[in-house]
Design a protein around this motif. Structure first.
Motif, PDB file in Angstrom:
ATOM      1  N   ALA A 188     -24.850  -7.579 -45.030  1.00 23.50           N
ATOM      2  CA  ALA A 188     -24.159  -7.597 -46.326  1.00 23.50           C
ATOM      3  C   ALA A 188     -24.375  -8.904 -47.078  1.00 23.50           C
ATOM      4  N   GLN A 189     -24.933  -9.921 -46.446  1.00 20.30           N
ATOM      5  CA  GLN A 189     -25.115 -11.227 -47.067  1.00 20.30           C
ATOM      6  C   GLN A 189     -26.554 -11.435 -47.526  1.00 20.30           C
ATOM      7  N   LEU A 190     -27.125 -10.424 -48.159  1.00 22.22           N
ATOM      8  CA  LEU A 190     -28.499 -10.491 -48.645  1.00 22.22           C
ATOM      9  C   LEU A 190     -28.638 -11.552 -49.724  1.00 22.22           C
ATOM     10  N   PRO A 191     -29.591 -12.499 -49.592  1.00 22.55           N
ATOM     11  CA  PRO A 191     -29.793 -13.495 -50.646  1.00 22.55           C
ATOM     12  C   PRO A 191     -30.443 -12.867 -51.880  1.00 22.55           C
ATOM     13  N   GLU A 192     -30.395 -13.585 -53.008  1.00 25.02           N
ATOM     14  CA  GLU A 192     -30.958 -13.089 -54.258  1.00 25.02           C
ATOM     15  C   GLU A 192     -32.479 -13.233 -54.230  1.00 25.02           C
ATOM     16  N   LEU A 193     -33.126 -12.217 -53.679  1.00 21.12           N
ATOM     17  CA  LEU A 193     -34.587 -12.235 -53.589  1.00 21.12           C
ATOM     18  C   LEU A 193     -35.198 -11.797 -54.923  1.00 21.12           C
ATOM     19  N   PRO A 194     -36.227 -12.515 -55.424  1.00 19.87           N
ATOM     20  CA  PRO A 194     -36.889 -12.109 -56.671  1.00 19.87           C
ATOM     21  C   PRO A 194     -38.075 -11.169 -56.435  1.00 19.87           C
ATOM     22  N   ALA A 195     -38.166 -10.571 -55.235  1.00 27.20           N
ATOM     23  CA  ALA A 195     -39.340  -9.787 -54.870  1.00 27.20           C
ATOM     24  C   ALA A 195     -38.925  -8.703 -53.871  1.00 27.20           C
ATOM     25  N   PRO A 196     -39.828  -7.773 -53.529  1.00 22.48           N
ATOM     26  CA  PRO A 196     -39.494  -6.682 -52.607  1.00 22.48           C
ATOM     27  C   PRO A 196     -39.142  -7.188 -51.212  1.00 22.48           C
ATOM     28  N   LEU A 197     -38.271  -6.403 -50.521  1.00 25.98           N
ATOM     29  CA  LEU A 197     -37.867  -6.692 -49.145  1.00 25.98           C
ATOM     30  C   LEU A 197     -38.275  -5.514 -48.268  1.00 25.98           C
ATOM     31  N   HIS A 198     -38.911  -5.809 -47.140  1.00 22.55           N
ATOM     32  CA  HIS A 198     -39.404  -4.767 -46.247  1.00 22.55           C
ATOM     33  C   HIS A 198     -38.902  -4.994 -44.827  1.00 22.55           C
ATOM     34  N   LEU A 199     -38.816  -3.903 -44.054  1.00 23.46           N
ATOM     35  CA  LEU A 199     -38.479  -3.959 -42.633  1.00 23.46           C
ATOM     36  C   LEU A 199     -39.613  -3.344 -41.836  1.00 23.46           C
ATOM     37  N   LEU A 200     -40.161  -4.122 -40.892  1.00 18.90           N
ATOM     38  CA  LEU A 200     -41.095  -3.580 -39.913  1.00 18.90           C
ATOM     39  C   LEU A 200     -40.301  -3.396 -38.628  1.00 18.90           C
ATOM     40  N   ARG A 201     -39.982  -2.136 -38.333  1.00 23.92           N
ATOM     41  CA  ARG A 201     -39.032  -1.830 -37.277  1.00 23.92           C
ATOM     42  C   ARG A 201     -39.721  -1.652 -35.937  1.00 23.92           C
ATOM     43  N   THR A 202     -39.216  -2.405 -34.937  1.00 25.04           N
ATOM     44  CA  THR A 202     -39.693  -2.235 -33.571  1.00 25.04           C
ATOM     45  C   THR A 202     -38.956  -1.070 -32.915  1.00 25.04           C
ATOM     46  N   GLY A 203     -39.288  -0.798 -31.663  1.00 22.50           N
ATOM     47  CA  GLY A 203     -38.649   0.304 -30.951  1.00 22.50           C
ATOM     48  C   GLY A 203     -39.419   1.598 -31.082  1.00 22.50           C
ATOM     49  N   ARG A 204     -38.924   2.613 -30.369  1.00 22.03           N
ATOM     50  CA  ARG A 204     -39.607   3.907 -30.366  1.00 22.03           C
ATOM     51  C   ARG A 204     -38.591   5.032 -30.536  1.00 22.03           C
ATOM     52  N   ASP A 205     -39.078   6.162 -31.036  1.00 19.38           N
ATOM     53  CA  ASP A 205     -38.185   7.282 -31.347  1.00 19.38           C
ATOM     54  C   ASP A 205     -37.502   7.844 -30.109  1.00 19.38           C
ATOM     55  N   GLY A 206     -38.123   7.767 -28.944  1.00 18.21           N
ATOM     56  CA  GLY A 206     -37.543   8.348 -27.730  1.00 18.21           C
ATOM     57  C   GLY A 206     -36.575   7.432 -27.001  1.00 18.21           C
ATOM     58  N   ASP A 207     -36.274   6.259 -27.551  1.00 18.79           N
ATOM     59  CA  ASP A 207     -35.372   5.332 -26.864  1.00 18.79           C
ATOM     60  C   ASP A 207     -33.963   5.906 -26.752  1.00 18.79           C
ATOM     61  N   TRP A 208     -33.332   5.660 -25.603  1.00 20.28           N
ATOM     62  CA  TRP A 208     -31.923   6.004 -25.436  1.00 20.28           C
ATOM     63  C   TRP A 208     -31.273   4.980 -24.512  1.00 20.28           C
ATOM     64  N   ASP A 209     -29.974   4.904 -24.570  1.00 20.18           N
ATOM     65  CA  ASP A 209     -29.278   3.889 -23.779  1.00 20.18           C
ATOM     66  C   ASP A 209     -27.875   4.381 -23.443  1.00 20.18           C
ATOM     67  N   ARG A 210     -27.372   3.910 -22.315  1.00 22.25           N
ATOM     68  CA  ARG A 210     -26.001   4.194 -21.884  1.00 22.25           C
ATOM     69  C   ARG A 210     -25.273   2.857 -21.806  1.00 22.25           C
ATOM     70  N   ARG A 211     -24.075   2.815 -22.345  1.00 24.72           N
ATOM     71  CA  ARG A 211     -23.320   1.564 -22.340  1.00 24.72           C
ATOM     72  C   ARG A 211     -21.881   1.815 -21.915  1.00 24.72           C
TER      73      ARG A 211
END
Length: 686
Positions: free
Chosen positions: A153-176
């Motif tokens: 929620a604390q995104l700075p005032e960027l004057p240009a595009p913002l992108h996410l290169l997401r790690t991980g895989r679609d089949g990931d699962w976890d128990r917590r």
């Protein structure tokens, strides 16, 4: 090199406009009247106005500046799951290569876990990176992360595009494992509940099961297993085994294929407190020290005191009819047979055998101590007499035997060599006495011979044992060989630490963990763990510290005080740390019950989606390969299938500026004069 025409008015613009307006009005009037030179006058006025604006040619020599691409790399704990770090480094290498090919300058920051349990503060790091570069050169920003960002929620005032290169895989699962409700303290020997939940997240396989075992261990002790359903809140009943800090660890066995087992365990720390302390005080006869004991025990509202003073022994012959006595009969059967196990501490204060307590009841006291009870004997001359309680069934559990000698002379109570190490007498406050003495004197002591296994922590006349402590099977016994402790309470010759000594003595007898003389303890402040080894023996060896990830290290201890050895270590990660020295073990939980980095472990675009959409960017899954880099005009969508965009900023550095007047002032004057003269001649001929 660029050129442009600029104006440097000699007068304020409003004044030039006003003068030109008046002159133009005159020219219009001339035109209305039919004067043939009106248009020449208008040209003359325009020439003068242009001269006042002073037009010049500005020539700039510009050096273009490269655009900057900001790159924030997530190196938090959750990025260490699966092959995310490999994905991150490969994507970063490809991105730097693409940026170099497009002539972009790059700024890279690596973001580790926040202090304490703040999580991944990606936006804060991006804001700091943005503050270090000129905003007019920023062409785009890229975050390489699993998307689990905790300050989105604390995104700075960027004057240009913002992108996410997401790690991980679609089949990931976890128990917590989630501890949703646990108290900070609990009453000893009373059952309380802790709310637990086993939760699956991500692409859960069909064979993961709908139930799992939860293993509970307190202070690293014998674990207990419970079968629990997955996805439901369960109230687990727990009873604390001892007072003080109890470290409770819950764990769920690792399931096949889940991302990590780091969130399969939770550590909570609960203080065990006694609801009420039930103390039985039996005074053998009225004496000045009796009020000292009563005031001490009644001063604590958590103590339930049962106090009996034997004012009239059964064998006393004074001729008073029994019917006229107002004394309360001693409830021996009720106290020493039916309810003896309800007391936390029994004190015999100058008590001697007078036939009030039959031997069978004193034998009950012996059995009570051997099964874990606490007994304190405050001895006076009675202990050296023929009616001493040493000559009763209590003899096998008493730590010293009387010699039948009472030493009636002044002496200063002294902490023995063993007492300097024992928590009951270690570091007792001084400065009470007069004339430089640490404490005030006592004047009576019963001579006793301490048993070989007992610990003499204070001495009196001629170093005779004064305060002797001993363990009897599961219980504890203390013998104070003087009835003059009340002199400290009255402040005689300055007094002494009577209240502190008796408080420690009572707590040691009741087996409070902080007063154990042979103990290994650990305490945490922030990331620093302090390990303390208390012993009455020689210096201990190194402590083996086992970190949450299973790695072991050796911690050398240094002597801080007699019998107290301390070492400190910085915990690199959150979780349960185990300390082992010989047969002694201790555990301490560092950080919260569930570290924030492992609360949510499945990679996601959702958290950063609002920030990305607001900057016309995109989210690309790295499992599909690294994206290409393209330049995109400002205001257009800067992401697509397999590519992300940056906006050219066209920033430059001005190296040289030259300004040249377009028309010299004399030429303006000549043109204006010529046009005015021509208009005059033309109108004169007419």
């Amino acid at each position: 090199m660029t050129r442009q025409i600029i104006f440097d008015p000699m007068l304020p613009l409003w004044l030039i406009a006003a003068l030109a307006g008046v002159a133009l009005a005159v020219c219009v009037l001339a035109a209305v009247r039919g004067l043939p030179g009106w248009w020449l006058r208008a040209l003359a006025v325009g020439t003068v106005a242009l001269a006042l604006l002073d037009p010049s040619l500005q020539t700039e020599d510009r050096e273009p500046l490269s655009d900057i691409l900001l790159i924030a790399v997530d190196e938090s704990a959750s990025q260490g799951l699966s092959d995310r770090r490999d994905q991150t480094e490969a994507a970063l290498a490809d991105l730097l290569e693409e940026a170099a090919g497009d002539g972009l300058d790059t700024r890279v920051t690596r973001v580790a876990d926040g202090d304490g349990d703040e999580g991944t503060l990606m936006m804060g790091a991006l804001g700091e990176l943005l503050a270090e570069v000129p905003r007019d050169r920023v062409a785009g920003a890229v975050i390489i992360s699993d998307g689990q960002v905790h300050d989105a929620a604390q995104l700075p005032e960027l004057p240009a595009p913002l992108h996410l290169l997401r790690t991980g895989r679609d089949g990931d699962w976890d128990r917590r494992l989630i501890v949703s409700n646990a108290p900070s303290f609990a009453i000893l020997d009373e059952e309380f509940t802790i709310t637990l939940r086993i939760e699956d997240q991500g692409d859960v396989p069909a064979d993961a099961g709908t139930e799992a075992d939860i293993v509970l261990a307190i202070d690293g002790g014998q674990p207990r297993a419970y079968r629990m359903p997955v996805g439901e809140d369960i109230q687990l009943p727990v009873i604390l085994p001892h007072g003080g800090l109890n470290v409770i660890e819950f764990s769920v066995p690792e399931a096949e294929g889940e991302l990590t087992d780091r969130n399969n365990a939770a550590v909570i720390q609960i203080n065990g407190v006694r609801d009420r302390l039930r103390v039985l005080l039996v005074s053998g006869e009225p004496h000045p020290g009796q009020r000292t004991w009563r005031n001490l025990l009644k001063a604590d509202s958590a103590v339930d005191l049962v106090h009996f003073t034997i004012l009239r022994p059964p064998g006393k012959q004074d001729g008073v009819p029994v019917t006229e006595l107002s004394l309360i009969a001693f409830p021996t059967r009720e106290l020493f047979s039916e309810k003896i196990d309800e007391f936390d501490l029994i004190i015999f204060d100058r008590y001697q055998r007078r036939g009030i307590l039959p031997s069978v009841y004193l034998d009950n006291v012996r059995s009570y101590v051997e099964q874990g009870g606490a007994l304190l004997v405050a001895a006076g001359p009675d202990f050296a007499s023929a009616d001493s309680i040493f000559r009763s069934p209590l003899a096998p559990i008493l730590p010293a035997a009387p010699t039948a000698i009472v030493l009636n002379e002044g002496f200063l109570p002294t902490v023995s060599e063993t007492g300097q190490k024992h928590p009951v007498t270690e570091g007792l406050p001084t400065g009470f006495g007069l004339d430089g003495a640490p404490w005030g004197r006592w004047f009576r002591q019963v001579q006793v011979e301490a048993l070989p296994d007992a610990e003499t922590v204070m001495t009196g006349v001629n170093d005779e044992p004064l305060l002797i402590l001993d363990r009897v099977k599961a219980g504890r016994v203390a013998l104070l060989g003087s009835d003059h402790v009340w002199l400290w309470d009255r402040g005689f010759e300055g007094g002494g630490p009577q209240a502190e000594l008796l408080r420690r003595l009572a707590h040691w007898l009741m087996q409070e963990p902080e007063l154990e003389e042979e103990a290994l303890t650990a305490a945490a402040l922030g990331q620093e763990i302090t390990v303390t080894r208390r012993t009455l023996g020689d210096a201990p060896g190194a402590v083996t510290v086992t970190a949450p990830d299973g790695t072991e290290s050796q911690l050398e201890l240094t002597m801080q005080a007699p019998g107290r050895f301390v070492g400190r270590i910085i915990g690199a990660e959150q979780g349960l740390y185990r300390m082992t020295e010989g047969e002694r073990t201790a555990v301490i939980g560092l950080g919260p019950a569930a570290p924030r980095e492992f609360v949510e472990t499945i990679a996601t675009d959702t958290i950063l989606a609002p920030a990305i959409d607001a900057r016309q960017g995109g989210a690309i899954a790295l499992q599909d390969g690294s994206p290409n880099l393209r330049s995109v005009r400002e205001g257009r969508r800067a992401a697509g299938r397999g590519w992300i965009g940056w906006t050219p900023r066209n920033a430059y550095l001005t190296a040289d500026v030259r300004i040249l007047s377009l028309v010299p002032a004399w030429l303006f004057l000549l043109l204006a004069a010529g046009l005015a003269t021509w208009a005059w001649l033309r109108e004169g001929r007419s």
